[in-house]
Motif scaffolding. Structure first.
Motif, PDB file in Angstrom:
ATOM      1  N   ASP A 249       0.218  -2.144   3.273  1.00 38.79           N
ATOM      2  CA  ASP A 249       1.065  -2.228   4.466  1.00 38.79           C
ATOM      3  C   ASP A 249       0.597  -1.248   5.533  1.00 38.79           C
ATOM      4  OD1 ASP A 249       3.020  -4.090   3.401  1.00 38.79           O
ATOM      5  OD2 ASP A 249       3.677  -2.459   2.101  1.00 38.79           O
ATOM      6  N   ARG A 320      -2.694  -8.367   2.717  1.00 38.12           N
ATOM      7  CA  ARG A 320      -1.726  -8.085   3.770  1.00 38.12           C
ATOM      8  C   ARG A 320      -0.462  -8.889   3.483  1.00 38.12           C
ATOM      9  NH1 ARG A 320      -1.886  -5.665   8.729  1.00 38.12           N
ATOM     10  NH2 ARG A 320      -3.045  -7.102  10.063  1.00 38.12           N
ATOM     11  N   CYS A 321       0.695  -8.289   3.759  1.00 37.24           N
ATOM     12  CA  CYS A 321       1.972  -8.935   3.439  1.00 37.24           C
ATOM     13  C   CYS A 321       2.878  -8.857   4.658  1.00 37.24           C
ATOM     14  CB  CYS A 321       2.605  -8.193   2.256  1.00 37.24           C
ATOM     15  SG  CYS A 321       4.184  -8.843   1.733  1.00 37.24           S
ATOM     16  N   PRO A 322       3.531  -9.962   5.040  1.00 35.22           N
ATOM     17  CA  PRO A 322       4.393  -9.913   6.222  1.00 35.22           C
ATOM     18  C   PRO A 322       5.546  -8.932   6.058  1.00 35.22           C
ATOM     19  CG  PRO A 322       4.622 -12.015   5.072  1.00 35.22           C
ATOM     20  CD  PRO A 322       3.506 -11.289   4.416  1.00 35.22           C
ATOM     21  N   GLU A 323       6.002  -8.384   7.191  1.00 35.59           N
ATOM     22  CA  GLU A 323       7.147  -7.474   7.151  1.00 35.59           C
ATOM     23  C   GLU A 323       8.381  -8.208   6.657  1.00 35.59           C
ATOM     24  OE1 GLU A 323       8.037  -5.237  10.703  1.00 35.59           O
ATOM     25  OE2 GLU A 323       5.905  -4.713  10.824  1.00 35.59           O
ATOM     26  N   ARG A 324       9.291  -7.453   6.047  1.00 34.38           N
ATOM     27  CA  ARG A 324      10.464  -8.093   5.457  1.00 34.38           C
ATOM     28  C   ARG A 324      11.350  -8.741   6.517  1.00 34.38           C
ATOM     29  NH1 ARG A 324      13.186  -5.121   0.643  1.00 34.38           N
ATOM     30  NH2 ARG A 324      11.035  -5.432  -0.009  1.00 34.38           N
ATOM     31  N   SER A 325      11.674  -9.992   6.288  1.00 34.17           N
ATOM     32  CA  SER A 325      12.609 -10.712   7.167  1.00 34.17           C
ATOM     33  C   SER A 325      13.162 -11.872   6.360  1.00 34.17           C
ATOM     34  CB  SER A 325      11.874 -11.256   8.396  1.00 34.17           C
ATOM     35  OG  SER A 325      11.045 -12.344   8.014  1.00 34.17           O
ATOM     36  N   SER A 328      10.369 -14.309   5.647  1.00 32.95           N
ATOM     37  CA  SER A 328       9.192 -13.868   4.884  1.00 32.95           C
ATOM     38  C   SER A 328       9.501 -13.614   3.403  1.00 32.95           C
ATOM     39  CB  SER A 328       8.613 -12.591   5.504  1.00 32.95           C
ATOM     40  OG  SER A 328       9.463 -11.495   5.243  1.00 32.95           O
ATOM     41  N   GLU A 332       6.751 -12.633   0.485  1.00 34.82           N
ATOM     42  CA  GLU A 332       6.710 -11.253  -0.009  1.00 34.82           C
ATOM     43  C   GLU A 332       6.967 -11.211  -1.516  1.00 34.82           C
ATOM     44  OE1 GLU A 332       9.436  -8.433   1.772  1.00 34.82           O
ATOM     45  OE2 GLU A 332       8.735  -6.833   0.449  1.00 34.82           O
ATOM     46  N   ARG A 343       1.675  -1.428  -4.456  1.00 34.10           N
ATOM     47  CA  ARG A 343       1.772  -1.501  -2.997  1.00 34.10           C
ATOM     48  C   ARG A 343       1.355  -0.181  -2.382  1.00 34.10           C
ATOM     49  NH1 ARG A 343       6.425  -5.275  -0.442  1.00 34.10           N
ATOM     50  NH2 ARG A 343       5.533  -5.266   1.639  1.00 34.10           N
ATOM     51  N   GLN A 345       1.111   2.095   1.200  1.00 34.98           N
ATOM     52  CA  GLN A 345       1.562   2.209   2.597  1.00 34.98           C
ATOM     53  C   GLN A 345       0.567   3.071   3.373  1.00 34.98           C
ATOM     54  OE1 GLN A 345       4.507   0.951   4.357  1.00 34.98           O
ATOM     55  NE2 GLN A 345       3.201   1.743   6.031  1.00 34.98           N
TER      56      GLN A 345
END
Ligand code: TXA
Ligand code: MG
Length: 347
Positions: A249, A320-325, A328, A332, A343, A345
């Motif tokens: 991330d 790469r992983c999309p931001e939490r929403s 997503s 995720e 993971r 950061q």
């Protein structure tokens, strides 16, 4: 094994193929078929020995229950008792489609389907071939994803072939799956309703009907040793390429810098990135699973990308992983499980 190549443009041939596949199901055989989420490995859900052979073909742990696939809400009434009113509203809104409901079991399906639980997971898939197959078979179809247990779910017939060739009786090819991640599993027996697995239908969409619905804690984190998974499938490592995966991330420039550093440490690094990353990763074994802001495409391409990455002979994969929403969550969750929750950061 019989492989039936579906011709979408030849409806006559297609109906004939589906009827042949339905006959195989009624005779206790295994049929892999397309759904809008991923390919399923189907057996007659009422036939104990047929359902047992699903577990054998996949190498799946016996205590991990299966989803019963039905044509529509009317079929639900035979499979479940004490159906809450919310179930009807959810089905009206989201069926056929990528939503599985966990309800009290009426005990109709083979005990192997429910893994000995008193609940049953049920869904009505939207794919026309899946719908036609269920109707033609005339029985509920128990179907997990049509992959070897542990490997990424199949989103194309070729993935099913690679994993299960020689282990099943028939494969219906309906082309690539449109959603690409499995259905949302919503437990309506617990109060409040819980998402056990995020998927094609999001929490916000479910909250339009069940305002108090929540994610199960196992959706976004590894359970501690003392916690038990509500959905047996949650406790198994999943979707994993054979190569170790790490989610990384942080902003793109730090990600690119990180990859260049890691290439000094490992001779064979692979990357799962976004379309926008590729121009900055020349000379790296990198593939994209879509543009960063297109959750629909990231979901559709994820499993296929994980399979491709496994063929790169890399020592390590950084993803790469999309931001939490809300949108997503499914991507995720699958990536975290592919990564075994590893993971990093970057700051
Ligand atoms: O999109 C999908 O759902 C695909 C396609 C083929 O329909 N199917 C699929 O099945 O993903 P499978 O077996 O790979 O995943 C079923 C999940 C597992 O995590 C399992 O533990 C959970 O549903 N499940 C099934 N029955 C359950 C139950 N009674 N209670 C809790 N979880 C259940
Ligand atoms: Mg699966």
């Amino acid at each position: 094994m019989e492989t039936i190549l579906q011709s979408i443009i030849d409806p006559v041939k297609q109906i004939d193929s589906i009827e042949r596949a339905a006959a195989i199901l009624r005779a206790g055989g295994l049929v892999a078929f397309p759904t809008e989420t991923v390919y399923g490995l189907g057996a007659n859900a009422l036939d104990r020995s047929a359902v047992r052979s699903i577990f054998e073909a996949k190498g799946r742990p016996q205590d991990n229950p299966l989803i019963a696939h039905i044509a529509d809400y009317e079929d639900l009434k035979a499979l479940s008792t004490n159906i809450p009113s919310q179930a009807k509203a959810l089905c009206d809104r989201f069926w056929p489609g990528p939503l599985s409901l966990v309800l009290r079991s009426a005990g109709l399906v083979a005990p192997e389907v429910t893994g000995g639980l008193d609940t049953v997971a049920v869904r009505s898939p939207a794919h026309p071939i899946a719908q036609a197959l269920i109707r033609s078979a005339g029985v509920p179809i128990a179907a997990p994803s049509a992959n070897l247990s542990g490997s990424p779910s199949p989103t194309e017939a070729a993935h099913v072939w690679a994993d299960l060739h020689g282990r099943i009786d028939c494969l219906l090819d309906g082309g690539p799956c449109s959603v690409g991640v499995e259905s949302t599993v919503l437990d309506l027996v617990s109060d409040p309703p819980r998402i056990l697995r995020p998927g094609g239908v999001t929490l916000d969409q479910i909250r339009t009907i069940c305002p108090d619905a929540v994610y199960d804690p196992a959706v976004f984190r590894k359970l501690d040793a003392h916690e038990t998974a509500r959905s047996p499938g949650m406790k198994y490592r999943h979707y994993s390429p054979k190569t170790p995966v790490y989610i990384v991330d942080g902003p793109q420039n730090l990600f690119v810098q990180f990859i260049r550093e890691k290439m000094k440490e490992y001779s064979r690094v692979a990357v799962l990135g976004y379309d926008e990353d590729l121009p900055f990763l020349s000379g790296v074994r990198a593939i994209s699973y879509g543009p960063a802001d297109r959750m629909d495409l990231l979901a559709k391409n994820l499993f296929s990308a994980l399979r491709t990455l496994d063929q790169f002979d890399a020592q390590i994969i950084f993803a790469r992983c999309p931001e939490r929403s809300d949108r997503s969550a499914a991507v995720e969750n699958r990536l975290m499980r592919a990564a075994g929750h590893q993971r990093i950061q970057l700051t």
